[in-house]
Design a protein around this motif. Structure first.
Motif, short mmCIF file in Angstrom:
data_model
loop_
_atom_site.label_atom_id
_atom_site.label_comp_id
_atom_site.label_asym_id
_atom_site.label_seq_id
_atom_site.Cartn_x
_atom_site.Cartn_y
_atom_site.Cartn_z
N ASN A 1 1.93 8.41 -4.50
CA ASN A 1 0.50 8.19 -4.24
C ASN A 1 -0.05 9.06 -3.12
O ASN A 1 -0.83 8.60 -2.30
CB ASN A 1 0.23 6.71 -3.96
N LEU A 2 0.35 10.34 -3.14
CA LEU A 2 -0.26 11.27 -2.18
C LEU A 2 -1.66 11.62 -2.63
O LEU A 2 -1.95 11.71 -3.82
CB LEU A 2 0.55 12.56 -2.09
N SER A 3 -2.53 11.88 -1.66
CA SER A 3 -3.82 12.49 -1.98
C SER A 3 -3.58 13.95 -2.35
O SER A 3 -2.56 14.55 -1.99
CB SER A 3 -4.76 12.41 -0.78
N GLY B 1 -1.14 11.05 -6.65
CA GLY B 1 -1.38 9.95 -7.58
C GLY B 1 -1.83 8.69 -6.91
O GLY B 1 -2.26 8.71 -5.75
N ASP B 2 -1.73 7.59 -7.65
CA ASP B 2 -2.15 6.29 -7.10
C ASP B 2 -1.19 5.18 -7.48
O ASP B 2 -1.57 4.01 -7.57
CB ASP B 2 -3.59 5.96 -7.50
N PHE B 3 0.07 5.53 -7.72
CA PHE B 3 1.11 4.53 -7.96
C PHE B 3 1.30 3.64 -6.74
O PHE B 3 0.96 4.02 -5.61
CB PHE B 3 2.43 5.25 -8.24
N ALA B 4 1.90 2.50 -6.96
CA ALA B 4 2.19 1.61 -5.83
C ALA B 4 3.37 2.12 -5.00
O ALA B 4 3.50 1.78 -3.83
CB ALA B 4 2.50 0.21 -6.33
N TYR C 1 -1.22 8.02 4.64
CA TYR C 1 -1.66 8.98 3.62
C TYR C 1 -1.38 8.48 2.20
O TYR C 1 -1.70 9.18 1.24
CB TYR C 1 -1.02 10.36 3.83
N HIS C 2 -0.78 7.33 2.08
CA HIS C 2 -0.50 6.80 0.74
C HIS C 2 -1.77 6.24 0.11
O HIS C 2 -2.57 5.61 0.79
CB HIS C 2 0.55 5.70 0.82
N CYS C 3 -1.94 6.48 -1.20
CA CYS C 3 -3.18 6.13 -1.89
C CYS C 3 -2.95 5.21 -3.08
O CYS C 3 -3.42 5.52 -4.19
CB CYS C 3 -3.89 7.40 -2.39
N PRO C 4 -2.23 4.12 -2.93
CA PRO C 4 -2.00 3.29 -4.12
C PRO C 4 -3.31 2.69 -4.64
O PRO C 4 -4.19 2.30 -3.87
CB PRO C 4 -1.06 2.20 -3.62
N GLU D 1 -3.02 15.95 0.74
CA GLU D 1 -1.70 15.86 1.34
C GLU D 1 -0.69 16.71 0.57
O GLU D 1 0.16 17.37 1.17
CB GLU D 1 -1.24 14.40 1.39
N PRO E 1 -6.81 7.69 0.83
CA PRO E 1 -5.95 7.72 2.03
C PRO E 1 -6.50 6.83 3.14
O PRO E 1 -7.71 6.57 3.20
CB PRO E 1 -6.00 9.20 2.47
N TYR E 2 -5.59 6.40 4.01
CA TYR E 2 -5.94 5.73 5.27
C TYR E 2 -6.60 4.36 5.08
O TYR E 2 -7.47 3.97 5.84
CB TYR E 2 -6.79 6.65 6.17
#
Lengths: 498, 498
Positions: free
Chosen positions: B336-338, B328-331, A424-427, B341, A489-490
């Motif tokens: 970086n949750l959607s 967010g979209d941090f590394a 679920y992480h969106c970096p 989420e 995500p994903y």
């Protein structure tokens, strides 16, 4: 498979009265094998020779007409496509005995072995469409609601009932009472045909020997009948090269048995199976001690994939998350994952160095089984699991191992291949640890959309001094390579050495 | 807020040399209150009277010109819309002191109190758009990359530096050295204006007193300076009715302080704050013992919502999951949750009887802060959190409590209201436990699409005898009501008594 056939006594109870074994020999090597009574005065001994060349055999029996038969035969090299049975390889993975890689991407169809047509054919159609390469199926029947097993594994006691037919939904089938000292060979022959159909498709048959889903009190047989059933099943099935032994499903729900029983079952299997097929035991709550030497791999009902490395190291064996809950729309918590969620769980298993199994429980029309028993495959995860299987088979021959402690879960082989899954992480960018001086091609993978997009250019780790080396506690590589990502995500990212 | 202003000594170090207190009295009740030096010879005493009627005061000081001043004033009833400060209510929830319900749906803007314009105004725009009703903000500044705080809380030591400016990105600001025995009143006045702007909007200011994100060594002040800073902050801020005290953010990262220090800070706050604002301490790893009597509620950095009931019962207090990772979209994994989420996590907190806080960390252009410090709100979770807040405010006045042990997580009040959230489960039908003989209206809620769809008809529990009563271990109701559902992920279902 070599099968010897003999005529012998049919009076009394041949399943109990007659002992039949053979010793197969090649030069100084001797392999004892148990035979079995197949009904109507016919006895059989099955063996899967594991080496080409000349073999001989001699039988032994307390029935004079079965005793001392001898013979010889020549084993030819395997035919094309026959890679032999699957065994543990590279400690945490699997391979066929000829070295051909095998990575389990299986499913669950408990009733496939006894449900009959048209449902068996529907099941095979689904297995082929999703390219599952393992099926968990029960050897003993389980109740199927308004459907009935094609046959029963024991002889019926005419007229005897064990429950009030009015309380049951299956037309009285589950009220019948059986003589568990007498097997019904026709039942087992049917099951064997299913195993052989699976084998032709290259699908491993993870045969569940005991289970708690019972209407006929088979789960409460006394120990001598359990053991006789087990020896009979092994004598019949162990020469099928695609058989795996799953001692039980949800063994801890079989409350009439003790740990000593489970240990004895494992011992009987290791004693009686001349081909040493894979052996596991599936739990519900309490996990059996998979460190025991007779367990070849862990068959878990969990989805704590982040603990895979802990499980692998604790037991020193491969880990298959054989029940990670099912895709479907059942009311039960374990039976209503979205396809997305099930696919996510497969990816998590893989990047943690383990394996997962599929299952499906959609509500079906009356008269139709659910896939986790058998029947039509209705969900959407199948093609995505096939996509993952094909990816894994392309990028590794020895299996993917987790880089334990990696900041985002990653499996592969240092300096060769790295498969990341971001869950679920969106970096939108990430500093991938990579070795310095090795060039990789990189791909962005969408696990659900099943796309693999090659990123332009060539990638390597830039040495950033002590800071970056310190970050590489997971052993991925001492350099860092910053890559922009879609921030969705994903996502999965694959690095392959150029 | 009543503020008394006095002229007094400006020589020496008035922050250390001059003690000033007042006793506010109403009939036999006496409330001691600490004053503070506001620079340029001006001293102030602030107090938030909590009862209407006539009050008197008398000052005491070691400075003769500040000693023995007396006065009287009349406190009028609260103006419309002034519900007073927020306190714990109904054991696990919150309310304003006049009984008006307050359920925290807050966010995190650490730098709002010292970042300046245009970013402060952008932050307020975002707070209003998402209708957040609590903000976590730091009283001590933290480094802001290429941005600078509007001022600093202590007097600068001209020429002194604490680090090589070349190693720092903020133009040398973080190289400056400060005399932590002398406060900069202008800094605090700026912070107070922000607190007051929040108050006008009905937003609680969760003021973080210590934090580890420091470039000026403020985190390593000796104990006497820590304590003086704390007393100064309390004297200045405790008369603002929307203030909450968060003793620290990630207190366990402040390794120069011991548990004795944290306990002392709590003691100082309870001693010095005449208005008894809410008090918590936020952790990173190790959780402070929230059972301590001076802690009013738990401020957690976790997302194990299924343990909410355990936390609530262990500490006997409300639980706010103040950091559940950021949209967010941090590394970084935590950043970086959607939006989906994060919204999911808010719902899980609510149906487990707890609360969550929002945060956002999108990568921003150079010169732009991220929302978790201050600035523009970029994500998509805000309106969905507002939707949930408005739903909760509509269906309960006292707060939602979890039905512990419910098969799917559900919060509400037995016989009155039941709010279910199915998370990733996709049942196409479910037997909802409901009381027999009470009729409910039912709604299907899509948390992300923000739709509430009333189901046709009226719903009640059908008694199914011992079987259904046995299922109600969670106390939801002894009957069962089967309802068809869309079989999609992230459904919520609401029952309200007709």
């Amino acid at each position: 498979m070599l099968e010897l056939r003999f005529n012998g006594p049919s009076g009394g109870n041949p399943f109990i009265d007659v002992q039949l074994t053979a010793v197969f020999a090649q030069e100084n090597r001797q392999v004892p094998v148990f035979g079995f009574y197949d009904g109507e005065g016919i006895y059989r001994i099955r063996y899967m020779p594991d080496a080409p060349g000349r073999w001989t055999y001699v039988t032994a029996s307390n029935a004079p007409e079965l005793n001392g038969a001898t013979g010889a035969f020549e084993v030819l090299p395997p035919t094309k496509g026959n890679h032999g049975p699957v065994q543990v390889a590279n400690r945490f993975h699997f391979a066929h005995v000829d070295g051909t890689p095998y990575f389990p991407f299986g499913t669950t169809c408990y009733a496939l072995g006894f449900i009959g047509e048209p449902f068996a054919q529907q099941t095979f159609d689904g297995l082929v469409s999703a390219q599952f390469n393992k099926v968990r199926l029960c050897l003993l029947p389980k109740p199927l609601g308004d459907l009935q097993p094609v046959a029963m594994p024991f002889e019926r006691i005419p007229g005897a009932v064990i429950a009030d037919p009015a309380t049951l939904a299956d037309g009285g089938m589950s009220t019948q009472k059986f003589d568990t000292t007498r097997f019904n060979p026709a039942y087992f022959r049917h099951f064997e045909k299913i195993v052989e159909r699976l084998n032709v498709l290259g699908i491993q048959a993870d045969v569940i020997l005991f289970h708690p889903y019972d209407a006929w009190d088979f789960r409460n047989m006394p120990a001598d009948r359990d053991d006789r059933y087990l020896r009979y099943a092994i004598a019949r099935l162990s020469a099928y090269r695609n058989v795996w032994w799953s001692v039980a499903n949800e063994y801890d729900f079989l409350t009439s048995k003790t740990l000593a029983d489970w240990n004895r079952f494992f011992r009987i299997i290791t004693e009686c199976d001349p081909s040493s097929h894979l052996r596991s035991i599936h739990h519900s709550g309490e996990i059996y001690d998979n460190a025991r030497p007779w367990v070849t791999h862990a068959s878990l009902q969990r989805h704590d994939f982040e603990r895979s490395s802990f499980y692998r190291e604790s037991w020193g064996k491969p880990v298959i998350f054989d029940e990670v809950e099912y895709e479907g729309d059942f009311a039960k918590r374990w039976g209503n994952l979205s396809a997305e969620e099930l696919v996510r769980r497969f990816w998590l298993a893989v990047v943690h160095g383990a394996y997962a199994s599929h299952g499906e429980t959609f509500i079906t029309p009356p008269g139709q089984p659910v896939w986790s028993n058998a029947g039509k495959l209705r969900g959407s995860s199948g093609p995505r699991i096939r996509f993952l299987r094909e990816l894994v088979e392309r990028i590794t021959k020895s299996g993917l191992n987790e880089f334990e402690g990696a900041y985002y879960p990653c499996a592969g082989k240092k300096g060769e291949v790295y498969l990341y899954y971001f869950d679920y992480h969106c970096p939108a960018e990430y500093d991938f640890p990579l070795p310095v001086g090795i060039r990789f091609r990189a791909s962005l993978i969408a696990p659900y959309d099943m796309t693999i997009e090659r990123m332009a250019g060539s990638f390597t780790g830039k040495d950033r001094g002590a800071d970056s080396r310190q970050r590489d506690s997971a052993g991925l590589g001492e350099g860092i390579c910053r890559i922009r990502l879609p921030g969705k995500p994903y996502m999965a990212v694959l690095f392959e050495r150029e």
